[in-house]
Motif scaffolding. Structure first.
Motif, PDB file in Angstrom:
ATOM      1  N   ALA A 128       0.722  -0.986  -0.044  1.00 36.45           N
ATOM      2  CA  ALA A 128      -0.047   0.135   0.077  1.00 36.45           C
ATOM      3  C   ALA A 128       0.636   1.258   0.069  1.00 36.45           C
ATOM      4  O   ALA A 128       0.070   2.439  -0.506  1.00 36.45           O
ATOM      5  N   ASP A 129       2.084   1.028   1.054  1.00 35.08           N
ATOM      6  CA  ASP A 129       2.887   2.314   0.981  1.00 35.08           C
ATOM      7  C   ASP A 129       3.454   2.441  -0.451  1.00 35.08           C
ATOM      8  O   ASP A 129       4.175   3.926  -1.278  1.00 35.08           O
ATOM      9  N   ALA A 130       4.514   1.594  -0.508  1.00 41.97           N
ATOM     10  CA  ALA A 130       4.819   1.543  -2.362  1.00 41.97           C
ATOM     11  C   ALA A 130       3.652   2.520  -3.742  1.00 41.97           C
ATOM     12  O   ALA A 130       3.650   2.550  -4.447  1.00 41.97           O
ATOM     13  N   LYS A 131       2.446   1.271  -2.920  1.00 42.02           N
ATOM     14  CA  LYS A 131       1.521   2.440  -4.158  1.00 42.02           C
ATOM     15  C   LYS A 131       1.601   3.579  -4.165  1.00 42.02           C
ATOM     16  O   LYS A 131       1.005   4.362  -5.278  1.00 42.02           O
ATOM     17  N   THR A 132       1.270   3.870  -2.979  1.00 43.05           N
ATOM     18  CA  THR A 132       0.798   5.626  -2.827  1.00 43.05           C
ATOM     19  C   THR A 132       1.521   6.400  -3.505  1.00 43.05           C
ATOM     20  O   THR A 132       1.846   7.650  -3.821  1.00 43.05           O
ATOM     21  N   GLN A 133       3.085   5.878  -2.966  1.00 37.63           N
ATOM     22  CA  GLN A 133       4.527   6.796  -3.117  1.00 37.63           C
ATOM     23  C   GLN A 133       4.408   7.023  -5.091  1.00 37.63           C
ATOM     24  O   GLN A 133       4.766   7.778  -5.236  1.00 37.63           O
ATOM     25  N   THR A 134       3.876   5.779  -5.601  1.00 42.20           N
ATOM     26  CA  THR A 134       3.993   5.593  -7.419  1.00 42.20           C
ATOM     27  C   THR A 134       3.313   6.812  -7.206  1.00 42.20           C
ATOM     28  O   THR A 134       3.086   7.368  -8.516  1.00 42.20           O
ATOM     29  N   GLN A 135       1.692   6.887  -6.811  1.00 35.40           N
ATOM     30  CA  GLN A 135       0.806   7.643  -6.889  1.00 35.40           C
ATOM     31  C   GLN A 135       0.897   9.141  -6.821  1.00 35.40           C
ATOM     32  O   GLN A 135       0.624   9.788  -7.393  1.00 35.40           O
TER      33      GLN A 135
END
Length: 243
Positions: free
Chosen positions: A233-240
């Motif tokens: 989830a953190d990786a997805k948030t950072q990517t967005q």
């Protein structure tokens, strides 16, 4: 007692088909063919009882199971749900020897017709399936997690509406969770390599297992899966945020 010639095998199959087709649902199977199979079963059980080694017992079961093929085939094709001690005992032996595909075929028939296990098993059919097949996976006796997952889901489908002990159902959910992420027996899992879908599904299974039985032994892996989901989830948030 075992038919040896093609003519004898043909006659055995004809008698087995007749017994399966003419026996009444819920009543014991009738007929000379069944009497012969029961006599053989008694002899084979006595032989197995004299063996101390579990490994040797399994080898002997693999040796004698083909003798029951015609009876099993005839019952699955023509049977009407008569109580059949031979069939349900052979079902357990299929599991013991790792022939899970065959075990599922027989189990589906037995569950559909609500057959009972012999008294010495001290549990109903659904509980036996939940104890034994997930237990085989958790003990590392499946080689392929994907095939195991399909087998375990089939067991889940057959037993979902059954009244069984919580511990037995918890064992199924634990096995499903581990099969989802490819964990076999005591094998290691690289949690940081798991996909979001596998992680989420496995976490759901293990939480269900823990909810049913607190001592099922999945708490640490639940924590690892929760950390993996957070990492994803953190990786997805950072990517967005970077987009």
């Amino acid at each position: 007692m075992k038919p040896t010639s093609p003519a004898q095998r043909h006659m055995a199959r004809v008698l087995a088909e007749k017994a399966a087709a003419t026996s009444v649902h819920g009543e014991p199977v009738q007929g000379s063919a069944y009497d012969l199979m029961c006599a053989k079963l008694i002899t084979d059980r006595q032989r197995l009882k004299q063996i101390q080694s579990i490994k040797k017992k399994i080898e002997v079961k693999r040796e004698i199971l083909p003798d029951y093929n015609e009876w099993v085939e005839s019952t699955l094709k023509y049977g009407k749900g008569a109580q059949d001690t031979v069939l349900v005992t052979v079902l357990v032996w299929y599991i013991d020897t790792g022939d899970y595909a065959r075990a599922l075929e027989v189990a589906h028939y037995c569950m559909f017709h609500n057959l009972s296990l012999p008294d010495q098993y001290n549990r109903n059919l659904a509980t036996m399936l939940l104890d034994e097949i997930p237990g085989e996976y958790l003990a590392g006796r499946f080689e392929n997690p994907k095939e195991a997952l399909a087998t375990l889901k089939a067991v889940q489908l057959m037993t979902v509406d059954e009244d069984v002990p919580d511990q037995a159902m918890a064992k199924l959910y634990k096995a499903l969770g581990y099969a989802q992420i490819g964990k076999i027996g005591n094998g290691d899992i690289e949690f940081d390599q798991l996909s979001e879908d596998d992680t989420s599904r496995a976490l759901d299974y293990l939480r269900k297992a823990l909810d049913l039985t607190d001592g099922i032994g999945v708490k640490k892996d639940i924590e690892r899966l929760e950390r993996r989901l957070k990492q994803l989830a953190d990786a997805k948030t950072q990517t967005q945020a970077q987009a």
